[in-house]
Scaffold this motif. Structure first.
Motif, PDB file in Angstrom:
ATOM      1  N   CYS A 104       4.725   6.028  -3.083  1.00  0.00           N
ATOM      2  CA  CYS A 104       3.216   6.015  -3.446  1.00  0.00           C
ATOM      3  C   CYS A 104       2.789   5.863  -4.750  1.00  0.00           C
ATOM      4  O   CYS A 104       2.007   4.931  -5.154  1.00  0.00           O
ATOM      5  CB  CYS A 104       2.598   7.344  -2.872  1.00  0.00           C
ATOM      6  SG  CYS A 104       2.750   7.787  -1.044  1.00  0.00           S
ATOM      7  N   LEU A 105       3.458   6.404  -5.747  1.00  0.00           N
ATOM      8  CA  LEU A 105       3.033   6.288  -7.076  1.00  0.00           C
ATOM      9  C   LEU A 105       3.461   4.920  -7.691  1.00  0.00           C
ATOM     10  O   LEU A 105       2.681   4.323  -8.575  1.00  0.00           O
ATOM     11  CB  LEU A 105       3.591   7.615  -7.943  1.00  0.00           C
ATOM     12  CG  LEU A 105       3.165   7.760  -9.309  1.00  0.00           C
ATOM     13  CD1 LEU A 105       1.691   7.992  -9.122  1.00  0.00           C
ATOM     14  CD2 LEU A 105       3.914   8.857  -9.925  1.00  0.00           C
ATOM     15  N   SER A 106       4.543   4.594  -7.033  1.00  0.00           N
ATOM     16  CA  SER A 106       4.957   3.151  -7.730  1.00  0.00           C
ATOM     17  C   SER A 106       3.952   1.932  -6.945  1.00  0.00           C
ATOM     18  O   SER A 106       3.842   1.009  -8.029  1.00  0.00           O
ATOM     19  CB  SER A 106       6.596   2.795  -7.116  1.00  0.00           C
ATOM     20  OG  SER A 106       7.392   3.803  -7.647  1.00  0.00           O
ATOM     21  N   MET A 107       3.563   2.405  -5.759  1.00  0.00           N
ATOM     22  CA  MET A 107       2.546   1.209  -5.514  1.00  0.00           C
ATOM     23  C   MET A 107       1.253   1.110  -6.319  1.00  0.00           C
ATOM     24  O   MET A 107       0.768   0.284  -6.342  1.00  0.00           O
ATOM     25  CB  MET A 107       2.194   1.454  -3.908  1.00  0.00           C
ATOM     26  CG  MET A 107       3.280   1.298  -3.080  1.00  0.00           C
ATOM     27  SD  MET A 107       2.755   1.859  -1.363  1.00  0.00           S
ATOM     28  CE  MET A 107       1.495   0.817  -0.915  1.00  0.00           C
ATOM     29  N   ILE A 108       0.763   2.547  -6.705  1.00  0.00           N
ATOM     30  CA  ILE A 108      -0.389   2.672  -7.493  1.00  0.00           C
ATOM     31  C   ILE A 108      -0.291   1.934  -8.798  1.00  0.00           C
ATOM     32  O   ILE A 108      -1.124   1.275  -9.294  1.00  0.00           O
ATOM     33  CB  ILE A 108      -0.689   4.027  -7.647  1.00  0.00           C
ATOM     34  CG1 ILE A 108      -1.210   4.768  -6.105  1.00  0.00           C
ATOM     35  CG2 ILE A 108      -1.814   4.312  -8.790  1.00  0.00           C
ATOM     36  CD1 ILE A 108      -1.408   6.264  -6.280  1.00  0.00           C
ATOM     37  N   ILE A 109       1.167   2.312  -9.358  1.00  0.00           N
ATOM     38  CA  ILE A 109       1.381   1.760 -10.781  1.00  0.00           C
ATOM     39  C   ILE A 109       1.397   0.253 -10.664  1.00  0.00           C
ATOM     40  O   ILE A 109       1.048  -0.508 -11.343  1.00  0.00           O
ATOM     41  CB  ILE A 109       2.561   2.477 -11.154  1.00  0.00           C
ATOM     42  CG1 ILE A 109       2.576   3.674 -11.673  1.00  0.00           C
ATOM     43  CG2 ILE A 109       3.291   1.535 -12.542  1.00  0.00           C
ATOM     44  CD1 ILE A 109       3.831   4.671 -11.920  1.00  0.00           C
ATOM     45  N   ALA A 110       2.019  -0.121  -9.642  1.00  0.00           N
ATOM     46  CA  ALA A 110       2.087  -1.698  -9.580  1.00  0.00           C
ATOM     47  C   ALA A 110       0.977  -2.270  -9.438  1.00  0.00           C
ATOM     48  O   ALA A 110       0.753  -3.380  -9.952  1.00  0.00           O
ATOM     49  CB  ALA A 110       3.192  -1.988  -8.473  1.00  0.00           C
TER      50      ALA A 110
END
Length: 213
Positions: A104-110
């Motif tokens: 989830c956090l990787s998707m937000i950062i990306a």
């Protein structure tokens, strides 16, 4: 395999997943934006279905075309926001919290990085996009610094439009308006999906510090 080795392997796996997600979202987001920017006139559209269109728009604002005055201020804000997000991601990985949190956090950062790229570079490397009725050529890539704007002054490319239905005229205030008339890009959807999943399934981890205490 001892406990230390298992933890190291788990940490590597989480970093690999985070890196893969960020790269996938960034690459696909930029490919879609490039194809739209260099093959469509501004405000041109392709009807996929009656409720889904590829509609080329640009904005200097936030996600889903929301207005914001001062592109460079918004870009700087996004850059500053990413720093704590990376710090949180690092903590999540080091503490071996659920893989879903990493995803989830990787998707937000990306997604955030995807739109930052537009703001930072598109004004430098692309010519201006114009509506078809002006008779101007389709935008194309130019040498760095010869584009339509300056560093931090680029416009975000949006293209996904889902006019699901139009409210009946008798509905107060909303009558005649399109339901969900936002136009967004792949980076926006990555941020939204990551944030919604985070809130729905992992909100209990927002208070990690309190839990540790």
């Amino acid at each position: 395999m001892d406990t230390t080795t298992q933890k190291q392997a788990s940490t590597r796996k989480r970093w690999m997943v985070a890196t893969a997600i960020i790269l996938f979202v960034l690459i696909l987001d930029q490919i879609i934006k490039y194809l739209v920017k260099t093959n469509m006139q501004l405000h041109d559209h392709i009807d996929i279905t009656s409720w889904f269109q590829i509609l080329f728009t640009e904005n200097k604002g936030m996600a889903y075309g929301m207005a914001f005055s001062g592109t460079w201020l918004l870009t700087i804000f996004r850059l500053i926001t990413i720093i704590p997000l990376f710090w949180i991601l690092t903590r999540i990985i080091k503490k071996h919290l659920p893989m879903g949190l990493v995803v989830c956090l990787s998707m937000i950062i990306a997604g955030a990085i995807g739109n930052i790229i537009d703001n930072c570079l598109y004004g430098l490397i692309f010519t201006e996009s114009y509506p078809e009725y002006l008779g101007m050529p389709i935008a194309h890539v130019v040498p760095l610094g010869q584009g339509y704007g300056h560093f931090l002054d680029g416009k975000v490319v949006d293209m996904f439009y889902f006019p699901l239905f139009t409210w009946p005229q008798w509905v107060p205030i909303l009558g005649g308006k399109v339901f969900f008339n936002a136009i967004f890009n792949f980076a926006d959807s990555s941020i939204s999906c990551g944030a919604i999943a985070l809130l729905l399934f992992y909100s209990r981890f927002f208070h990690i510090k309190q839990k540790e205490e």
